[in-house]
Design a protein around this motif. Sequence first.
Motif, PDB file in Angstrom:
ATOM      1  N   TYR A 108      85.858 -27.257 -78.891  1.00  0.00           N
ATOM      2  CA  TYR A 108      86.735 -26.943 -80.023  1.00  0.00           C
ATOM      3  C   TYR A 108      88.070 -26.323 -79.607  1.00  0.00           C
ATOM      4  O   TYR A 108      89.130 -26.850 -79.948  1.00  0.00           O
ATOM      5  N   ILE A 109      88.009 -25.191 -78.907  1.00  0.00           N
ATOM      6  CA  ILE A 109      89.250 -24.449 -78.644  1.00  0.00           C
ATOM      7  C   ILE A 109      90.244 -25.265 -77.819  1.00  0.00           C
ATOM      8  O   ILE A 109      91.406 -25.446 -78.224  1.00  0.00           O
ATOM      9  N   LEU A 110      89.815 -25.767 -76.675  1.00  0.00           N
ATOM     10  CA  LEU A 110      90.742 -26.529 -75.822  1.00  0.00           C
ATOM     11  C   LEU A 110      91.158 -27.861 -76.436  1.00  0.00           C
ATOM     12  O   LEU A 110      92.345 -28.222 -76.378  1.00  0.00           O
ATOM     13  N   PRO A 111      90.239 -28.620 -77.060  1.00  0.00           N
ATOM     14  CA  PRO A 111      90.679 -29.857 -77.740  1.00  0.00           C
ATOM     15  C   PRO A 111      91.683 -29.610 -78.865  1.00  0.00           C
ATOM     16  O   PRO A 111      92.516 -30.475 -79.162  1.00  0.00           O
ATOM     17  N   SER A 112      91.618 -28.425 -79.482  1.00  0.00           N
ATOM     18  CA  SER A 112      92.591 -28.135 -80.546  1.00  0.00           C
ATOM     19  C   SER A 112      94.011 -28.009 -80.005  1.00  0.00           C
ATOM     20  O   SER A 112      94.978 -28.033 -80.773  1.00  0.00           O
ATOM     21  N   LEU A 139      97.382 -24.074 -69.452  1.00  0.00           N
ATOM     22  CA  LEU A 139      97.577 -24.138 -70.898  1.00  0.00           C
ATOM     23  C   LEU A 139      98.266 -22.891 -71.446  1.00  0.00           C
ATOM     24  O   LEU A 139      98.390 -22.741 -72.652  1.00  0.00           O
ATOM     25  N   ASN A 140      98.692 -22.001 -70.528  1.00  0.00           N
ATOM     26  CA  ASN A 140      99.355 -20.753 -70.930  1.00  0.00           C
ATOM     27  C   ASN A 140      98.529 -20.011 -71.976  1.00  0.00           C
ATOM     28  O   ASN A 140      99.028 -19.572 -73.013  1.00  0.00           O
ATOM     29  N   THR A 141      97.223 -19.875 -71.662  1.00  0.00           N
ATOM     30  CA  THR A 141      96.255 -19.408 -72.651  1.00  0.00           C
ATOM     31  C   THR A 141      95.330 -18.337 -72.088  1.00  0.00           C
ATOM     32  O   THR A 141      94.926 -18.395 -70.925  1.00  0.00           O
ATOM     33  N   VAL A 142      94.985 -17.378 -72.944  1.00  0.00           N
ATOM     34  CA  VAL A 142      93.923 -16.411 -72.657  1.00  0.00           C
ATOM     35  C   VAL A 142      92.979 -16.421 -73.860  1.00  0.00           C
ATOM     36  O   VAL A 142      93.429 -16.375 -75.002  1.00  0.00           O
ATOM     37  N   VAL A 143      91.681 -16.487 -73.578  1.00  0.00           N
ATOM     38  CA  VAL A 143      90.665 -16.438 -74.635  1.00  0.00           C
ATOM     39  C   VAL A 143      89.734 -15.267 -74.350  1.00  0.00           C
ATOM     40  O   VAL A 143      89.274 -15.091 -73.213  1.00  0.00           O
TER      41      VAL A 143
END
Length: 412
Positions: free
Chosen positions: A406-410, A382-386
């Motif tokens: 919440y975060i990933l479904p968004s 997802l090219n993502t860092v949390v």
Amino acid sequence: MILEKKIDIFMSVTEIIKPYPKRMRAIHIVLFFVFFIVSCGPNTSGQYKYEPPKSSNDGLNTGHLNEVGMDSVIMGKAIKKAQQGKFRQIHSILIYKDNTLVLEEYFPGHKYQWDARKHEGEWVNWDRNMLHSIMSDTKSITSVCIGIAIDQGFIKSVHQSIFDYLPEHQHLRTGDKSKITIEHLLTMTSGLEWSEWQSPYSNLENPIIAIWYSKKDPLSFILEGQLVHEPGTSYSYYGGNMIILGEIIRNATKMAIDEFSAKYLFDPLGIEVFDWSVQFNNGVFEAAGGLRLKPRDMLKIGITFLHNGVWKGNRIISEQWVEKITTPFHGNTAIKVPGEDSDKIAYSYSWWIDQFSYSGKTAEGFYAGGWGGQKIIVIPKLNTVVVFTGGNYTSKLRQFKLLEKYILPSMS
């Protein structure tokens, strides 16, 4: 967490009014409870209003959730629930997607204090400029430093005996202990007896606490322990491993881990403020959980690994080390972490590996995880860092619920 804060206030008030006459004490207590009941009512101050993170001269691009295809309505619900304490005590949430920091929120909560009730010290309003104890995320940073030391030629290989770099402890290089390698420390498979997950971190029976009260030097305390498994064959979460790795860095590079990390990791990432101040009396650094960083700087670590070891076009650590971090060490699978709201997961070179489920989909990820809710989560698909920070030292974490609900479904 607001309720907990009000209870703390009430306990303080009762102490203050002890000298008052009995009738006056009763009046004060009644007035307090009227305030308590009114203030605990529903929050009618309005809905959460999203604002993009502010740009700063720190190398991070900032933007709006909508610019990276994230649903601001879903995220608004998540932040509102976090403000209400639905995910327990969260201190910060940062989301970096598609090379952009799109969410950065901070919440009030307690500073960490080991000898306080529930380890909850001063109540503060957390913000981007405050250092936060990252607890066992420190282990992941120490691992990164070992990888860089190998890249720089200070250490030859992870397969070397740890005693090659412990000149003052050669007398403990006996029997099968001589087979313990740097890799065994990185993967928590040294075989030394260590029951860190069997006792709370407030208990002197926990070895990571007992080590501070021992008359032995820290490395002797660790290495004189009984060898209960052949090195490399059995996983056991062991903070002592990382303390040894910190000293291996000192002896291999002639730099303590604070100096080494500054030169080869933090300075290249533009991380100007950090704190390695937790040290034993003989100067040994607590390289298992003693580091403090700002959440934005935690994010930079995750971004570097998202980009296979590169930050702003500069290689910080080798691709080979990134591969080691993202590949479970043999046998280190199906591990259940106490207090985590996740299923059994895997462990690599001092980073955790997991699969996240959301909206009928799955995404592989890896993360640094620390006691109380400190997280650097990298999800390459997802090219993502949390990044999370928190203060849940005696309660179950709910951050993965927030992530998956919440975060990933968004992002769907």
